[in-house]
Structures are given as structure tokens and as C-alpha cells.
Design a protein around this motif. Sequence first.
Motif, short mmCIF file in Angstrom:
data_model
loop_
_atom_site.label_atom_id
_atom_site.label_comp_id
_atom_site.label_asym_id
_atom_site.label_seq_id
_atom_site.Cartn_x
_atom_site.Cartn_y
_atom_site.Cartn_z
N ASN A 132 9.74 -4.96 7.23
CA ASN A 132 8.41 -5.52 7.01
C ASN A 132 8.29 -6.87 7.71
O ASN A 132 9.12 -7.76 7.52
N ILE A 162 8.58 4.34 10.55
CA ILE A 162 7.54 3.39 10.94
C ILE A 162 8.21 2.12 11.46
O ILE A 162 9.09 1.56 10.81
N GLU A 195 7.35 -1.85 13.25
CA GLU A 195 6.28 -2.85 13.33
C GLU A 195 6.48 -3.75 14.53
O GLU A 195 7.61 -3.97 15.00
N LYS A 253 5.82 6.34 14.01
CA LYS A 253 4.56 5.63 13.78
C LYS A 253 4.75 4.13 14.01
O LYS A 253 5.84 3.59 13.83
N SER A 260 3.16 0.24 13.19
CA SER A 260 2.36 -0.49 12.21
C SER A 260 2.09 -1.92 12.69
O SER A 260 2.91 -2.52 13.38
N HIS A 277 -0.25 -5.61 11.01
CA HIS A 277 -0.97 -6.15 9.85
C HIS A 277 -2.25 -6.83 10.30
O HIS A 277 -2.33 -7.36 11.41
N LEU A 281 -0.52 2.97 11.91
CA LEU A 281 -0.64 2.56 10.52
C LEU A 281 -1.02 1.08 10.48
O LEU A 281 -0.32 0.25 11.08
N GLY A 335 -0.46 -1.47 8.41
CA GLY A 335 0.49 -1.57 7.31
C GLY A 335 0.06 -2.51 6.20
O GLY A 335 0.50 -2.35 5.05
N CYS A 343 -11.01 1.42 10.31
CA CYS A 343 -9.82 2.26 10.19
C CYS A 343 -10.21 3.72 10.00
O CYS A 343 -9.60 4.61 10.61
N TRP A 376 -7.06 5.94 11.34
CA TRP A 376 -5.80 5.22 11.17
C TRP A 376 -5.48 5.09 9.69
O TRP A 376 -6.33 4.69 8.89
N THR A 413 -4.02 3.42 6.38
CA THR A 413 -4.20 2.01 6.02
C THR A 413 -3.58 1.72 4.66
O THR A 413 -3.67 2.54 3.74
N CYS A 414 -2.96 0.55 4.54
CA CYS A 414 -2.46 0.08 3.26
C CYS A 414 -3.13 -1.25 2.93
O CYS A 414 -3.07 -2.19 3.72
#
Length: 227
Positions: free
Chosen positions: A1, A49, A51, A82, A84, A86, A151, A153, A175, A180, A182-183
Motif C-alpha cells: 500500500n 495488484i 501500485e 491489476k 492501482s 489513489h 483499480l 485503490g 470511475c 474502474w 474503486t475503493c
Amino acid sequence: NEPYTASDEQKCVDDLFLSDHPSDDNKLMIYYAEIIDAIRHEDNNTPVIIESSFWANWRALHFLKFDRGPLSLHANDADLFKVSFHMYEPRLLTTHRFNHGRFTYPGIVPNYDGPYALSEEWNSSRVSSLFDDIELIITQVLGLKSKHQVLVGELGISRNVSGASEYLRDLLSECCKRSWSTCLYSFRESHWNLMDYELGVHQENENRKINDNTLMEAIKESIQRTT
């Protein structure tokens, strides 16, 4: 992360457009490839995933070159690989400790705190334009062929910012438009509630059972569009 490299600690956001492919990002991709290879040795079914660097900033996506290098074989797997990033743009708007009630959405927001900052209008058109730019990087620079490989993220805004509901609605709409995944950040954070959208727009509220929660209305609208 939110990975970052040693050189990231010496950069500002604008520096991400000035360098082509830092050696530290090469090391990060080698590290990613080693981890994915180890996972695939045991598991060929679970999506992985990765980033972008600079704390998963979208501006660092272009450092993830997939046409060559250690991740090139994995990037073509549309189901299991995938990428990601932010989304908290612009930070002076979305972050409580930076905003302090100064900026609203839609509204004029400077790119940083300082006498020489450039200001621009942030609204649904600006958000759409930003997502267009990100989509170009994903399709033309990274060469990802499937929208399901993307994603977002994390995305969000401090719930007490004026216009937070509209901001969430516009981001989630973009999104959805691009399909896409999405979180939202965050769900019932135990130590900090400024992005706990169930509590509504009033910072002092701690009751989840409230009426007329425009933040949750925006979120529910987005969920309904995807079901």
C-alpha cells in the motif's frame, strides 16, 4: 500500500513529470516481479495488484513501463494483473489539515500553499479532464488492454469539507463511466473519523443513524449504477 522509493522522499509532486524512469522505480518493478513470480509458483488464480510509486500517486503511473522489463510478461494477463493508484486531488481541498475550511467544491483551489501558487476551478469538468489524462497514461503509456485491470485503490475527501458530497459523486461517476473498480477510504476507521461518511458532513457528529446524509446518498447512487 502506497509504496515510495528513496528518491521519492526528495521529490515534490511536480518532479514526477520531469524525470523519465528513475532507477529506484526500476528496482521497485524488479521487486514487484519477484513477488508475483513467487505467488504464481503457488497460486495461478488470485489477482495481484501493484501500485505506482510516490505513495500511489497517479502522476507516477508512467514510471510503470510494461512494454519491457520484469513486469512485461505479467501485464498482459487481463484477469490476474491489476494496477492501482489513489485519488485525493487536489490535496488542499480534500485533506482537513490542509484545507481548514478555506476551500469548497466546486471552487477555486491553489496547487499548493504559497505566494506563487497557481489556482484553478475544481468542478465536475476538471475532475473529468483529470480522469481523461489518467486513462491516456493507462492505455497509451502502460498499454493495459482491459478496463478491469484498473483499480482506484483509494479515493475520498474529508467529510466536513463544503461540497464533499458532490466531490464524491463526481469522482465515483468518473470511475463508473470507465468501469474502474474503486475503493472508498475509509469504512469505520477506528482511530479517525473525518472520512467516515456514515457520520455525515458535520465533523462533531458521532451517530451513524442520521437522516439526510448526502455523502451516503452519493455513494449509494454509485453502487446502484454498477449493479
